[in-house]
Enzyme design. Structure first.
Site, PDB file in Angstrom:
ATOM      1  N   HIS A  46     -32.629  10.375 -11.372  1.00  0.00           N
ATOM      2  CA  HIS A  46     -31.968  10.113 -10.091  1.00  0.00           C
ATOM      3  C   HIS A  46     -32.218  11.281  -9.156  1.00  0.00           C
ATOM      4  CE1 HIS A  46     -29.269   7.945  -7.463  1.00  0.00           C
ATOM      5  NE2 HIS A  46     -28.612   9.059  -7.203  1.00  0.00           N
ATOM      6  N   CYS A  89     -33.335   5.155  -5.111  1.00  0.00           N
ATOM      7  CA  CYS A  89     -33.067   6.576  -4.826  1.00  0.00           C
ATOM      8  C   CYS A  89     -34.315   7.330  -4.355  1.00  0.00           C
ATOM      9  CB  CYS A  89     -32.441   7.259  -6.041  1.00  0.00           C
ATOM     10  SG  CYS A  89     -33.510   7.395  -7.498  1.00  0.00           S
ATOM     11  N   HIS A 137     -27.632   9.691  -0.940  1.00  0.00           N
ATOM     12  CA  HIS A 137     -28.465   9.035  -1.958  1.00  0.00           C
ATOM     13  C   HIS A 137     -28.219   7.529  -1.974  1.00  0.00           C
ATOM     14  CE1 HIS A 137     -25.334   8.839  -5.462  1.00  0.00           C
ATOM     15  NE2 HIS A 137     -24.712   8.832  -4.310  1.00  0.00           N
TER      16      HIS A 137
END
Length: 367
Positions: free
Chosen positions: A329, A281, A341
């Site tokens: 994240h 990510c 993402h």
């Protein structure tokens, strides 16, 4: 499906937060069949096995929650790995730079010592008399006056040479001390990196094992539950009226970052990866902004800690949305309530609702 599969689902229901190696897989979710008799031929009165017991949505929901936790823990460990790797790279570069300084310092000190040796040899050739003594013995007044200036210059040069030698020696000692300290830090980060790597692999292996126990139909239902959970979260976020407030336009840099990120759609997630073929990510967000000419920290936690924070209502395409309380994240806002993402192992870079996960905050690279 045998008792192993049923036991696995039960374990997921009762121990959602645990990271364990669950029971060995069987063949179907069902109560065990009656034990075979010792007779070589089946009994004409034997009854057929009970039909497989279907996995309930509640059990699959427990599996989904457990998978979320496993992959979340893997993401945290991945961030730790990336941070340790980044530090190790910086420390290695610093050690190389210090080594170059040490080499240069030794060369400089040698030249200074050679100059000092030449001065000592010159004094020896003049019978050990100092410049001042030779000057006093001169019978030529003009030579005396000319020599006086040279003596003063010589005294200054000697003092300067000695001071420069002292500084060079101290610099060498400092470089060596710094290099030793950097080596110790490098070794510590290598250990931290190895520990984080082992944890990532453990979490992902546990998640993959859990998923492997499911039949195709069950995986499809599980995927539907995941989509439903994300959709419900996104709907709740949109129902707050947030899109009525978000109207920021991307900067030129932001547009380039978004273009880079969207060009990676469909590429696989891989923990620790920064492209070009796969990403995690923060690897995606950091490389997207690097392509736009703006360097940012490598990990999602560092991006959250070091980049400028803005209100969600003020975000614009290219800004980064940080998720979960521990900033484990991160994704990039691309507009219209959507972000891009790299989700987790087994998935690819994709578009998703900006509110499909718990938002911690929004940060902005650049200006």
């Amino acid at each position: 499906m045998g008792t192993g599969r049923r036991g696995l689902i039960t374990a997921a229901v009762t121990v959602v937060c645990a990271v364990t190696v669950l029971a060995a897989p069987g063949t179907a979710f069902a109560n065990p069949s009656p034990a075979p008799t010792s007779s070589a031929t089946p009994s004409p009165t034997s009854t057929p096995s009970a039909p497989p017991t279907p996995v309930t949505n509640e059990e699959l929901e427990a599996v989904r929650e457990k998978l979320d936790r496993l992959y979340h823990d893997a993401a945290v460990a991945t961030d730790a790995y990336n941070a340790a790797e980044e530090k190790a790279e910086k420390q290695s570069a610093e050690i190389v730079a210090l080594a170059k300084k040490i080499v240069q310092g030794k060369k400089k000190l040698k030249k200074l010592k050679d100059r000092a040796g030449a001065a000592a040899a010159s004094q020896y050739r003049t019978g050990g008399l100092s410049d001042e003594a030779q000057l006093m013995l001169s019978d030529d007044p003009q030579e005396f006056l000319d020599g006086a200036g040279r003596v003063i210059q010589g005294q200054r040069a000697t003092k300067g040479l000695l001071a420069e030698m002292t500084r060079a020696q101290k610099d060498l000692e400092l470089y060596a001390k710094d290099a030793s300290a950097q080596w110790e830090k490098l070794e510590a980060n290598r250990k931290a990196k190895a520990k984080a790597k082992a944890k990532v692999k453990k979490q992902i292996a546990a998640a993959e094992k859990l998923e492997s126990e499911l039949e195709t139909e069950e995986k499809e239902r599980l995927a539907e539950l995941e989509r439903k959970a994300a959709q419900e979260a996104q709907t709740e976020w949109l129902d707050s009226g947030i899109l009525d407030e978000i109207d920021g336009e991307a900067t030129a840099q932001g547009k380039r970052a978004v273009e880079f990120a969207t060009a990676q759609l469909g590429k696989p997630y891989e923990w620790g990866a920064e492209g070009p073929d796969s990403f995690d990510c923060s690897g995606l967000t950091s490389q997207a902004w690097a392509s736009a000419g703006q360097g940012i920290p490598r990990t999602s936690q560092a991006q959250w800690q070091q980049l400028k924070r803005i209100d969600t209502k003020d975000m614009r395409p290219g800004d980064l949305i940080v998720y979960f309380d521990d900033a484990s994240h991160i994704g990039m806002y691309v507009g219209d309530g959507t972000m891009i993402h790299a989700p987790r192992p087994g998935r690819t870079v994709t578009l998703a609702g900006a509110g499909s996960m718990p938002i911690l905050g929004v940060v902005r690279p650049g200006t």
